[in-house]
Design an enzyme around this catalytic site. Structure first.
Site, mmCIF file in Angstrom:
data_model
loop_
_atom_site.group_PDB
_atom_site.id
_atom_site.type_symbol
_atom_site.label_atom_id
_atom_site.label_comp_id
_atom_site.label_asym_id
_atom_site.label_seq_id
_atom_site.Cartn_x
_atom_site.Cartn_y
_atom_site.Cartn_z
ATOM 1 N N GLY A 194 0.721 -1.095 0.101
ATOM 2 C CA GLY A 194 0.105 0.239 0.180
ATOM 3 C C GLY A 194 0.635 0.763 0.408
ATOM 4 O O GLY A 194 0.322 2.588 -0.560
ATOM 5 N N TYR A 227 -8.323 -16.136 5.795
ATOM 6 C CA TYR A 227 -7.056 -15.376 4.993
ATOM 7 C C TYR A 227 -7.418 -16.023 3.624
ATOM 8 O O TYR A 227 -8.038 -14.764 2.838
ATOM 9 C CB TYR A 227 -5.255 -15.349 4.958
ATOM 10 C CG TYR A 227 -4.569 -14.123 4.538
ATOM 11 C CD1 TYR A 227 -4.794 -13.139 3.762
ATOM 12 C CD2 TYR A 227 -4.155 -14.767 3.367
ATOM 13 C CE1 TYR A 227 -4.455 -11.845 3.649
ATOM 14 C CE2 TYR A 227 -3.763 -13.867 2.128
ATOM 15 C CZ TYR A 227 -3.318 -13.266 2.163
ATOM 16 O OH TYR A 227 -3.296 -12.294 1.399
HETATM 17 N N1 LIG Z 1 2.183 -9.780 -0.031
HETATM 18 C C1 LIG Z 1 2.089 -10.641 -0.586
HETATM 19 O O1 LIG Z 1 2.853 -11.341 -1.042
HETATM 20 C C2 LIG Z 1 0.894 -10.307 -0.620
HETATM 21 C C3 LIG Z 1 0.048 -11.683 -1.631
HETATM 22 C C4 LIG Z 1 -1.071 -11.674 -1.799
HETATM 23 C C5 LIG Z 1 -1.829 -10.638 -1.847
HETATM 24 N N2 LIG Z 1 -1.490 -9.997 -0.692
HETATM 25 C C6 LIG Z 1 -2.028 -8.837 -0.625
HETATM 26 O O2 LIG Z 1 -1.924 -7.148 -0.784
HETATM 27 C C7 LIG Z 1 -1.832 -6.432 1.321
HETATM 28 C C8 LIG Z 1 -1.147 -5.363 1.316
HETATM 29 O O3 LIG Z 1 -0.547 -6.738 1.192
HETATM 30 P P1 LIG Z 1 1.723 -6.332 2.516
HETATM 31 O O4 LIG Z 1 2.516 -7.378 2.281
HETATM 32 O O5 LIG Z 1 1.448 -5.252 1.837
HETATM 33 O O6 LIG Z 1 1.027 -6.545 4.022
HETATM 34 P P2 LIG Z 1 1.268 -5.758 4.669
HETATM 35 O O7 LIG Z 1 2.775 -5.384 4.806
HETATM 36 O O8 LIG Z 1 1.779 -6.429 6.112
HETATM 37 O O9 LIG Z 1 0.462 -3.994 5.074
HETATM 38 C C9 LIG Z 1 -1.088 -4.251 5.399
HETATM 39 C C10 LIG Z 1 -1.275 -3.025 5.457
HETATM 40 O O10 LIG Z 1 -2.425 -3.371 6.040
HETATM 41 C C11 LIG Z 1 -3.300 -2.984 7.051
HETATM 42 N N3 LIG Z 1 -3.929 -2.646 7.830
HETATM 43 C C12 LIG Z 1 -4.167 -3.736 8.843
HETATM 44 N N4 LIG Z 1 -5.148 -3.612 9.363
HETATM 45 C C13 LIG Z 1 -5.769 -3.057 9.215
HETATM 46 C C14 LIG Z 1 -7.597 -2.025 9.260
HETATM 47 N N5 LIG Z 1 -7.627 -2.934 10.539
HETATM 48 N N6 LIG Z 1 -7.682 -0.994 9.276
HETATM 49 C C15 LIG Z 1 -6.777 -0.015 8.533
HETATM 50 N N7 LIG Z 1 -5.752 -0.822 7.451
HETATM 51 C C16 LIG Z 1 -5.065 -1.728 8.333
HETATM 52 C C17 LIG Z 1 -1.533 -2.191 7.845
HETATM 53 O O11 LIG Z 1 -1.831 -1.570 8.565
HETATM 54 P P3 LIG Z 1 -0.701 -0.978 10.150
HETATM 55 O O12 LIG Z 1 0.494 -1.231 9.488
HETATM 56 O O13 LIG Z 1 -1.381 -0.216 10.828
HETATM 57 O O14 LIG Z 1 -0.390 -2.837 10.663
HETATM 58 C C18 LIG Z 1 -0.868 -2.159 6.735
HETATM 59 O O15 LIG Z 1 -1.037 -0.620 6.434
HETATM 60 C C19 LIG Z 1 -3.122 -7.154 1.735
HETATM 61 O O16 LIG Z 1 -4.468 -7.292 0.859
HETATM 62 C C20 LIG Z 1 -2.963 -8.628 0.635
HETATM 63 O O17 LIG Z 1 -3.705 -9.469 1.125
HETATM 64 C C21 LIG Z 1 -0.384 -10.147 -0.303
#
Ligand SMILES: NC(=O)c1ccc[n+]([C@@H]2O[C@H](COP(=O)([O-])OP(=O)(O)OC[C@H]3O[C@@H](n4cnc5c(N)ncnc54)[C@H](OP(=O)(O)O)[C@@H]3O)[C@@H](O)[C@H]2O)c1
Length: 308
Positions: free
Chosen positions: A18, A166
């Protein structure tokens, strides 16, 4: 570069993918609204973006998707009567064995990833549909390919397994996104709903963005072998940004990274049938409306009765 008047809300913009979506959109000239539950993180994210994009047009709103009661205030804080796109990026993958609950008593992963975004879209719908050619971009997951939704147990009351919960929550988000596009088309709206998935993205393959986060050389060296199959969050963000900005991409499309859907440049994919199944999507939509008391495409003066 995009039209300087384009405004995009990114959920979960204070970390990971994000953050990079917000940075890349700001670099392209959009006005970016950082949706973050932690205001200190929003400030650090804005400073990290401005360090690379001095002319960035940034704002932030407090956003906690897990708490449905907080969302009307978030949308009011936007103070906008138009919004060109919202990127539904925030997500949680909980690891502990215990099933956790949201303030409204819903299972926390399903509540954050699906119900929170479902409700946010409902609150944003009047603004989005008033903005010509606006877009809802849902960040899905490769993991949803092998997941199957259990409409009778959406909140994993039976045999809770965090990873499966998840995967099902990501499937629910994608089912909703494709259904949203079908319903927008049926209404003759110009708004579109598009799904993008980031492939496999690791922090260890991701460059630092001080003062928000710093990945040490040791961390990055440890991550190098995984770079054969996966990529960093900066690269993962490119597919999502493409779906926001490329006007040739239409509602109902699915985009992901080119190399086995795990890494590489953005590429259009054919969604598997279970992601676009209208019957499952209608069941999910009805259940989500009952749990949130909202329907994204129904006028707010006719609220949906809450599920007892
Ligand atoms: N990384 C991968 O390989 C991967 C693969 C498939 C899909 N995705 C999807 O991609 C997206 C981003 O993943 P990422 O790897 O960047 O994850 P990440 O680094 O864990 O970041 C997750 C983000 O979501 C926010 N968040 C969590 N709970 C929240 C809430 N209750 N209200 C508002 N914001 C909230 C977190 O905020 P905080 O910083 O405050 O916790 C953080 O900004 C997710 O939807 C994930 O399912 C990721």
């Amino acid at each position: 570069m995009v039209d300087g008047m384009k405004t995009v809300l990114v959920t979960g913009a204070g970390a990971g993918i994000g953050y990079f979506v917000a940075e890349q959109l700001a670099a392209a000239g959009a006005t970016v609204v950082l949706g973050c539950r932690d205001t200190a993180k929003a400030d650090l994210a804005a400073r990290a973006i401005r360090a690379r994009v001095p002319a960035a047009r940034l704002r932030w709103v407090r956003l906690d998707l897990a708490d449905l009661s907080s969302l009307p205030a978030t949308v009011a804080d936007l103070g906008a009567d138009s919004l060109d796109a919202v990127v539904l990026n925030a997500g949680v993958l909980l690891s502990g064995p215990d099933r956790r609950m949201s303030p409204q008593g819903h299972e926390l992963t399903f509540a954050t990833n699906h119900l929170g975004h479902f409700a946010l879209v409902a609150h944003l719908a009047p603004i989005l549909t008033a903005t010509p050619n606006s877009r809802v971009i849902t960040v899905g997951s490769f993991a949803a390919r092998s997941a199957r939704l259990d409409l009778a147990d959406l909140q994993s009351e039976d045999d809770y397994q965090p990873k499966r919960t998840y995967e099902r929550s990501k499937l629910a988000q994608m089912l909703f996104a494709f259904e949203l596009d079908r319903r927008l088309r049926a209404l003759g709206a110009t708004s579109a709903s598009i799904v993008a998935h980031p492939g496999g993205a690791l922090d260890s393959l991701t460059p630092s963005r001080p003062p928000l986060f710093v990945h040490t050389t040791a961390q990055r060296l440890r991550g190098l072998p995984a770079g054969v199959a996966l990529h960093g969050k900066h690269a993962a963000a490119e597919t999502i940004v493409r779906t926001v900005l490329d006007t040739d991409i239409a509602g109902g499309e699915l985009w992901g990274p080119r190399v086995f859907g795990l890494r590489g440049r953005p590429h259009r994919e054919t969604p598997p049938a279970h992601l676009t199944d209208p019957d499952s999507a209608a069941g999910l939509w009805a259940a989500s409306s009952a749990l949130t008391g909202l329907d994204p495409l129904r006028h707010p003066s006719t609220p949906v009765p809450l599920l007892a």
